[in-house]
Write a protein that holds these residues in place. Structure first.
Motif, PDB file in Angstrom:
ATOM      1  N   VAL A   6       0.864  -1.184   0.000  1.00  0.00           N
ATOM      2  CA  VAL A   6       0.000   0.000   0.000  1.00  0.00           C
ATOM      3  C   VAL A   6       0.899   1.232   0.000  1.00  0.00           C
ATOM      4  O   VAL A   6       1.798   1.355   0.830  1.00  0.00           O
ATOM      5  CB  VAL A   6      -0.921   0.027   1.244  1.00  0.00           C
ATOM      6  CG1 VAL A   6      -1.807   1.267   1.237  1.00  0.00           C
ATOM      7  CG2 VAL A   6      -1.757  -1.244   1.328  1.00  0.00           C
ATOM      8  N   ALA A   7       0.655   2.120  -0.954  1.00  0.00           N
ATOM      9  CA  ALA A   7       1.387   3.384  -1.032  1.00  0.00           C
ATOM     10  C   ALA A   7       0.377   4.515  -0.998  1.00  0.00           C
ATOM     11  O   ALA A   7      -0.549   4.545  -1.807  1.00  0.00           O
ATOM     12  CB  ALA A   7       2.196   3.447  -2.323  1.00  0.00           C
ATOM     13  N   ALA A   8       0.540   5.423  -0.049  1.00  0.00           N
ATOM     14  CA  ALA A   8      -0.340   6.591   0.064  1.00  0.00           C
ATOM     15  C   ALA A   8       0.502   7.842  -0.187  1.00  0.00           C
ATOM     16  O   ALA A   8       1.564   8.017   0.412  1.00  0.00           O
ATOM     17  CB  ALA A   8      -0.976   6.644   1.452  1.00  0.00           C
ATOM     18  N   GLU A  14      -1.993  21.361  -5.236  1.00  0.00           N
ATOM     19  CA  GLU A  14      -3.122  20.828  -5.995  1.00  0.00           C
ATOM     20  C   GLU A  14      -2.663  20.541  -7.424  1.00  0.00           C
ATOM     21  O   GLU A  14      -2.043  21.389  -8.075  1.00  0.00           O
ATOM     22  CB  GLU A  14      -4.283  21.821  -6.007  1.00  0.00           C
ATOM     23  CG  GLU A  14      -5.538  21.222  -6.590  1.00  0.00           C
ATOM     24  CD  GLU A  14      -6.753  22.111  -6.397  1.00  0.00           C
ATOM     25  OE1 GLU A  14      -7.697  21.962  -7.190  1.00  0.00           O
ATOM     26  OE2 GLU A  14      -6.757  22.946  -5.468  1.00  0.00           O
ATOM     27  N   LEU A  15      -2.943  19.341  -7.893  1.00  0.00           N
ATOM     28  CA  LEU A  15      -2.516  18.968  -9.239  1.00  0.00           C
ATOM     29  C   LEU A  15      -3.582  19.318 -10.266  1.00  0.00           C
ATOM     30  O   LEU A  15      -4.781  19.334  -9.962  1.00  0.00           O
ATOM     31  CB  LEU A  15      -2.239  17.463  -9.309  1.00  0.00           C
ATOM     32  CG  LEU A  15      -1.151  16.922  -8.389  1.00  0.00           C
ATOM     33  CD1 LEU A  15      -0.913  15.448  -8.678  1.00  0.00           C
ATOM     34  CD2 LEU A  15       0.142  17.704  -8.513  1.00  0.00           C
ATOM     35  N   LYS A  49     -12.815  14.072   3.729  1.00  0.00           N
ATOM     36  CA  LYS A  49     -12.180  14.178   5.044  1.00  0.00           C
ATOM     37  C   LYS A  49     -10.904  14.982   4.930  1.00  0.00           C
ATOM     38  O   LYS A  49     -10.059  14.712   4.082  1.00  0.00           O
ATOM     39  CB  LYS A  49     -11.868  12.798   5.609  1.00  0.00           C
ATOM     40  CG  LYS A  49     -13.067  12.075   6.122  1.00  0.00           C
ATOM     41  CD  LYS A  49     -12.615  11.021   7.096  1.00  0.00           C
ATOM     42  CE  LYS A  49     -13.825  10.529   7.840  1.00  0.00           C
ATOM     43  NZ  LYS A  49     -13.503   9.918   9.078  1.00  0.00           N
ATOM     44  N   PHE A  50     -10.747  15.936   5.798  1.00  0.00           N
ATOM     45  CA  PHE A  50      -9.541  16.763   5.830  1.00  0.00           C
ATOM     46  C   PHE A  50      -8.371  15.947   6.363  1.00  0.00           C
ATOM     47  O   PHE A  50      -8.520  15.150   7.281  1.00  0.00           O
ATOM     48  CB  PHE A  50      -9.779  17.991   6.714  1.00  0.00           C
ATOM     49  CG  PHE A  50      -8.588  18.884   6.816  1.00  0.00           C
ATOM     50  CD1 PHE A  50      -8.241  19.716   5.766  1.00  0.00           C
ATOM     51  CD2 PHE A  50      -7.789  18.870   7.939  1.00  0.00           C
ATOM     52  CE1 PHE A  50      -7.122  20.529   5.845  1.00  0.00           C
ATOM     53  CE2 PHE A  50      -6.676  19.687   8.035  1.00  0.00           C
ATOM     54  CZ  PHE A  50      -6.348  20.515   6.982  1.00  0.00           C
ATOM     55  N   GLY A  51      -7.209  16.160   5.786  1.00  0.00           N
ATOM     56  CA  GLY A  51      -5.996  15.541   6.317  1.00  0.00           C
ATOM     57  C   GLY A  51      -5.696  14.160   5.771  1.00  0.00           C
ATOM     58  O   GLY A  51      -4.747  13.530   6.205  1.00  0.00           O
ATOM     59  N   THR A  52      -6.483  13.695   4.817  1.00  0.00           N
ATOM     60  CA  THR A  52      -6.191  12.389   4.248  1.00  0.00           C
ATOM     61  C   THR A  52      -5.125  12.520   3.158  1.00  0.00           C
ATOM     62  O   THR A  52      -4.737  13.617   2.784  1.00  0.00           O
ATOM     63  CB  THR A  52      -7.455  11.753   3.636  1.00  0.00           C
ATOM     64  OG1 THR A  52      -7.938  12.604   2.585  1.00  0.00           O
ATOM     65  CG2 THR A  52      -8.532  11.553   4.679  1.00  0.00           C
ATOM     66  N   PHE A  53      -4.707  11.404   2.632  1.00  0.00           N
ATOM     67  CA  PHE A  53      -3.768  11.420   1.524  1.00  0.00           C
ATOM     68  C   PHE A  53      -4.527  11.657   0.224  1.00  0.00           C
ATOM     69  O   PHE A  53      -5.747  11.503   0.158  1.00  0.00           O
ATOM     70  CB  PHE A  53      -2.969  10.116   1.487  1.00  0.00           C
ATOM     71  CG  PHE A  53      -1.865  10.104   2.511  1.00  0.00           C
ATOM     72  CD1 PHE A  53      -0.559  10.375   2.146  1.00  0.00           C
ATOM     73  CD2 PHE A  53      -2.133   9.852   3.842  1.00  0.00           C
ATOM     74  CE1 PHE A  53       0.463  10.388   3.088  1.00  0.00           C
ATOM     75  CE2 PHE A  53      -1.126   9.866   4.791  1.00  0.00           C
ATOM     76  CZ  PHE A  53       0.175  10.138   4.408  1.00  0.00           C
ATOM     77  N   ASP A  54      -3.798  12.022  -0.813  1.00  0.00           N
ATOM     78  CA  ASP A  54      -4.422  12.407  -2.078  1.00  0.00           C
ATOM     79  C   ASP A  54      -4.536  11.271  -3.086  1.00  0.00           C
ATOM     80  O   ASP A  54      -5.367  11.335  -3.998  1.00  0.00           O
ATOM     81  CB  ASP A  54      -3.621  13.548  -2.721  1.00  0.00           C
ATOM     82  CG  ASP A  54      -3.615  14.783  -1.852  1.00  0.00           C
ATOM     83  OD1 ASP A  54      -4.703  15.242  -1.462  1.00  0.00           O
ATOM     84  OD2 ASP A  54      -2.509  15.283  -1.550  1.00  0.00           O
ATOM     85  N   LYS A  86       5.982  16.436  -7.195  1.00  0.00           N
ATOM     86  CA  LYS A  86       4.542  16.504  -6.906  1.00  0.00           C
ATOM     87  C   LYS A  86       4.181  15.919  -5.543  1.00  0.00           C
ATOM     88  O   LYS A  86       3.110  16.166  -5.025  1.00  0.00           O
ATOM     89  CB  LYS A  86       3.760  15.757  -7.995  1.00  0.00           C
ATOM     90  CG  LYS A  86       3.904  16.366  -9.382  1.00  0.00           C
ATOM     91  CD  LYS A  86       3.179  15.508 -10.416  1.00  0.00           C
ATOM     92  CE  LYS A  86       3.340  16.056 -11.808  1.00  0.00           C
ATOM     93  NZ  LYS A  86       4.625  15.693 -12.414  1.00  0.00           N
ATOM     94  N   VAL A  87       5.072  15.123  -4.978  1.00  0.00           N
ATOM     95  CA  VAL A  87       4.777  14.405  -3.739  1.00  0.00           C
ATOM     96  C   VAL A  87       5.442  15.103  -2.555  1.00  0.00           C
ATOM     97  O   VAL A  87       6.662  15.246  -2.510  1.00  0.00           O
ATOM     98  CB  VAL A  87       5.248  12.936  -3.820  1.00  0.00           C
ATOM     99  CG1 VAL A  87       4.978  12.209  -2.512  1.00  0.00           C
ATOM    100  CG2 VAL A  87       4.571  12.225  -4.982  1.00  0.00           C
ATOM    101  N   ALA A  88       4.623  15.523  -1.602  1.00  0.00           N
ATOM    102  CA  ALA A  88       5.141  16.126  -0.368  1.00  0.00           C
ATOM    103  C   ALA A  88       5.433  15.052   0.672  1.00  0.00           C
ATOM    104  O   ALA A  88       6.362  15.176   1.464  1.00  0.00           O
ATOM    105  CB  ALA A  88       4.135  17.123   0.193  1.00  0.00           C
TER     106      ALA A  88
END
Length: 104
Positions: A6-8, A14-15, A49-54, A86-88
């Motif tokens: 699993v990769a999150a 914003e893309l 939901k706020f704070g989730t992964f994209d 693109k990935v933080a």
């Protein structure tokens, strides 16, 4: 041991629709040419939901060796190149799907 990867991913900004499409295409192309997982799915978060992964990727393998081959395949670098800048934040989990605690 059967293994689930699993990769999150959390974007650094914003893309655009075009960037999201490019990521989807890169991930689809990679899995069609690399070591084939037993199952493979990926996609953007649907929100809510706020704070989730994209974005998330889930891949199932019949063995740890298959996962290691998938992860070290040179074609994986093409996906990494599309994701560059693109990935933080990225979080990864691999677990044994045959572990007695998994009853799904």
């Amino acid at each position: 041991m059967a293994l689930r990867h699993v990769a999150a991913l959390k974007w650094s900004r914003e893309l655009t629709e075009s960037e999201t499409r490019e990521i989807n295409q890169a991930m689809d192309l990679y899995v069609s040419t690399a070591v084939q997982p037993r199952s493979y799915s990926h996609g953007p978060d649907i929100g809510g939901k706020f704070g989730t992964f994209d974005y998330v990727l889930i891949a199932d393998f019949d063995s740890e060796d298959e996962f290691l081959a998938f992860n070290s395949d040179p074609l994986h670098d093409a996906v990494r190149a599309v994701l560059a800048g693109k990935v933080a934040k990225a979080e990864f989990v691999q677990f044994d799907t045959e572990w007695p605690g998994d009853r799904t």
